[in-house]
Design a protein around this motif. Structure first.
Motif, PDB file in Angstrom:
ATOM      1  N   VAL A 135      87.349   3.046   7.590  1.00 17.05           N
ATOM      2  CA  VAL A 135      87.298   2.216   8.757  1.00 17.05           C
ATOM      3  C   VAL A 135      86.924   3.168  10.139  1.00 17.05           C
ATOM      4  O   VAL A 135      87.614   4.148  10.236  1.00 17.05           O
ATOM      5  CB  VAL A 135      88.800   1.363   9.000  1.00 17.05           C
ATOM      6  CG1 VAL A 135      88.545   0.847  10.028  1.00 17.05           C
ATOM      7  CG2 VAL A 135      88.991   0.571   7.796  1.00 17.05           C
ATOM      8  N   GLU A 136      85.901   2.570  10.697  1.00 14.65           N
ATOM      9  CA  GLU A 136      85.413   3.160  12.060  1.00 14.65           C
ATOM     10  C   GLU A 136      85.463   2.418  12.924  1.00 14.65           C
ATOM     11  O   GLU A 136      84.971   1.143  12.659  1.00 14.65           O
ATOM     12  CB  GLU A 136      84.293   4.078  11.640  1.00 14.65           C
ATOM     13  CG  GLU A 136      84.068   5.074  10.673  1.00 14.65           C
ATOM     14  CD  GLU A 136      82.655   5.427  10.319  1.00 14.65           C
ATOM     15  OE1 GLU A 136      81.891   5.387  11.455  1.00 14.65           O
ATOM     16  OE2 GLU A 136      82.357   6.164   9.254  1.00 14.65           O
ATOM     17  N   TRP A 137      85.628   2.703  14.152  1.00 13.27           N
ATOM     18  CA  TRP A 137      85.227   2.012  15.389  1.00 13.27           C
ATOM     19  C   TRP A 137      84.640   2.777  16.470  1.00 13.27           C
ATOM     20  O   TRP A 137      84.767   4.127  16.655  1.00 13.27           O
ATOM     21  CB  TRP A 137      86.549   1.255  16.123  1.00 13.27           C
ATOM     22  CG  TRP A 137      87.551   2.513  16.653  1.00 13.27           C
ATOM     23  CD1 TRP A 137      87.582   2.934  18.060  1.00 13.27           C
ATOM     24  CD2 TRP A 137      88.569   2.758  15.936  1.00 13.27           C
ATOM     25  NE1 TRP A 137      88.807   3.680  18.027  1.00 13.27           N
ATOM     26  CE2 TRP A 137      89.379   4.007  16.891  1.00 13.27           C
ATOM     27  CE3 TRP A 137      89.128   2.972  14.711  1.00 13.27           C
ATOM     28  CZ2 TRP A 137      90.329   4.802  16.625  1.00 13.27           C
ATOM     29  CZ3 TRP A 137      90.353   3.580  14.264  1.00 13.27           C
ATOM     30  CH2 TRP A 137      91.112   4.406  15.128  1.00 13.27           C
ATOM     31  N   GLU A 138      83.785   2.136  17.421  1.00  9.69           N
ATOM     32  CA  GLU A 138      82.927   2.828  18.266  1.00  9.69           C
ATOM     33  C   GLU A 138      83.476   2.832  19.527  1.00  9.69           C
ATOM     34  O   GLU A 138      82.511   2.449  20.441  1.00  9.69           O
ATOM     35  CB  GLU A 138      81.655   2.236  18.249  1.00  9.69           C
ATOM     36  CG  GLU A 138      80.918   2.179  16.627  1.00  9.69           C
ATOM     37  CD  GLU A 138      80.112   3.465  16.513  1.00  9.69           C
ATOM     38  OE1 GLU A 138      79.457   4.044  17.339  1.00  9.69           O
ATOM     39  OE2 GLU A 138      79.841   4.017  15.339  1.00  9.69           O
ATOM     40  N   ASP A 139      84.717   2.939  19.856  1.00  6.51           N
ATOM     41  CA  ASP A 139      85.251   2.635  21.281  1.00  6.51           C
ATOM     42  C   ASP A 139      85.734   4.040  21.752  1.00  6.51           C
ATOM     43  O   ASP A 139      87.070   4.323  21.341  1.00  6.51           O
ATOM     44  CB  ASP A 139      86.156   1.656  21.334  1.00  6.51           C
ATOM     45  CG  ASP A 139      86.684   1.230  22.729  1.00  6.51           C
ATOM     46  OD1 ASP A 139      86.536   2.239  23.719  1.00  6.51           O
ATOM     47  OD2 ASP A 139      87.193   0.296  22.896  1.00  6.51           O
TER      48      ASP A 139
ATOM     49  N   MET B 207      89.112   4.054  23.442  1.00  7.23           N
ATOM     50  CA  MET B 207      90.457   3.552  22.667  1.00  7.23           C
ATOM     51  C   MET B 207      91.072   4.581  22.140  1.00  7.23           C
ATOM     52  O   MET B 207      90.542   5.611  21.444  1.00  7.23           O
ATOM     53  CB  MET B 207      90.204   2.537  21.697  1.00  7.23           C
ATOM     54  CG  MET B 207      91.265   1.911  20.854  1.00  7.23           C
ATOM     55  SD  MET B 207      90.916   0.786  19.446  1.00  7.23           S
ATOM     56  CE  MET B 207      90.462  -0.436  20.526  1.00  7.23           C
TER      57      MET B 207
ATOM     58  N   ARG C 114      93.237   6.509  19.550  1.00  5.85           N
ATOM     59  CA  ARG C 114      93.327   6.374  18.021  1.00  5.85           C
ATOM     60  C   ARG C 114      94.859   5.822  17.588  1.00  5.85           C
ATOM     61  O   ARG C 114      94.746   5.251  16.454  1.00  5.85           O
ATOM     62  CB  ARG C 114      92.928   7.660  17.231  1.00  5.85           C
ATOM     63  CG  ARG C 114      94.145   8.855  17.674  1.00  5.85           C
ATOM     64  CD  ARG C 114      93.596  10.028  16.851  1.00  5.85           C
ATOM     65  NE  ARG C 114      94.600  11.106  17.326  1.00  5.85           N
ATOM     66  CZ  ARG C 114      95.059  12.124  16.766  1.00  5.85           C
ATOM     67  NH1 ARG C 114      94.304  12.603  15.533  1.00  5.85           N
ATOM     68  NH2 ARG C 114      95.642  12.898  17.227  1.00  5.85           N
TER      69      ARG C 114
ATOM     70  N   GLY D 180      93.919   2.199  17.940  1.00  9.19           N
ATOM     71  CA  GLY D 180      92.856   1.485  17.124  1.00  9.19           C
ATOM     72  C   GLY D 180      93.258   1.644  15.549  1.00  9.19           C
ATOM     73  O   GLY D 180      92.999   0.588  14.781  1.00  9.19           O
TER      74      GLY D 180
ATOM     75  N   GLU E  14      95.451  -1.164  14.683  1.00  4.87           N
ATOM     76  CA  GLU E  14      94.847  -2.384  14.566  1.00  4.87           C
ATOM     77  C   GLU E  14      93.756  -2.668  13.228  1.00  4.87           C
ATOM     78  O   GLU E  14      93.851  -3.529  12.814  1.00  4.87           O
ATOM     79  CB  GLU E  14      94.091  -2.631  15.770  1.00  4.87           C
ATOM     80  CG  GLU E  14      94.888  -2.733  17.042  1.00  4.87           C
ATOM     81  CD  GLU E  14      94.205  -2.906  18.496  1.00  4.87           C
ATOM     82  OE1 GLU E  14      93.004  -2.882  18.171  1.00  4.87           O
ATOM     83  OE2 GLU E  14      94.746  -3.125  19.408  1.00  4.87           O
ATOM     84  N   ALA E  15      93.035  -1.343  12.798  1.00  2.56           N
ATOM     85  CA  ALA E  15      92.137  -1.494  11.982  1.00  2.56           C
ATOM     86  C   ALA E  15      92.794  -1.598  10.772  1.00  2.56           C
ATOM     87  O   ALA E  15      92.385  -2.554   9.750  1.00  2.56           O
ATOM     88  CB  ALA E  15      91.263  -0.073  12.127  1.00  2.56           C
TER      89      ALA E  15
END
Length: 46
Positions: A6-10, A13, A15, A18, A21-22
């Motif tokens: 799981v990756e997020w691009e913010d 944010m 970790r 994030g 939440e992920a």
């Protein structure tokens, strides 16, 4: 079959916000829990 990444691009944010939440989002999907850790999934000699 195998692990999920799981990756997020913010970049703004934290970790620690994030990642939970992920994880909550992924757990709501129709995936069965993995039977092995991420590294163990790639250590088989087929």
């Amino acid at each position: 079959d195998g692990p999920i990444s799981v990756e997020w691009e913010d970049a703004g944010m934290d970790r620690l916000v994030g990642a939970p939440e992920a994880l909550e989002f992924v757990r709501r999907l129709a995936f069965d829990a993995p039977s092995a850790s991420f590294d163990a999934a790639f250590s088989t000699k087929d």
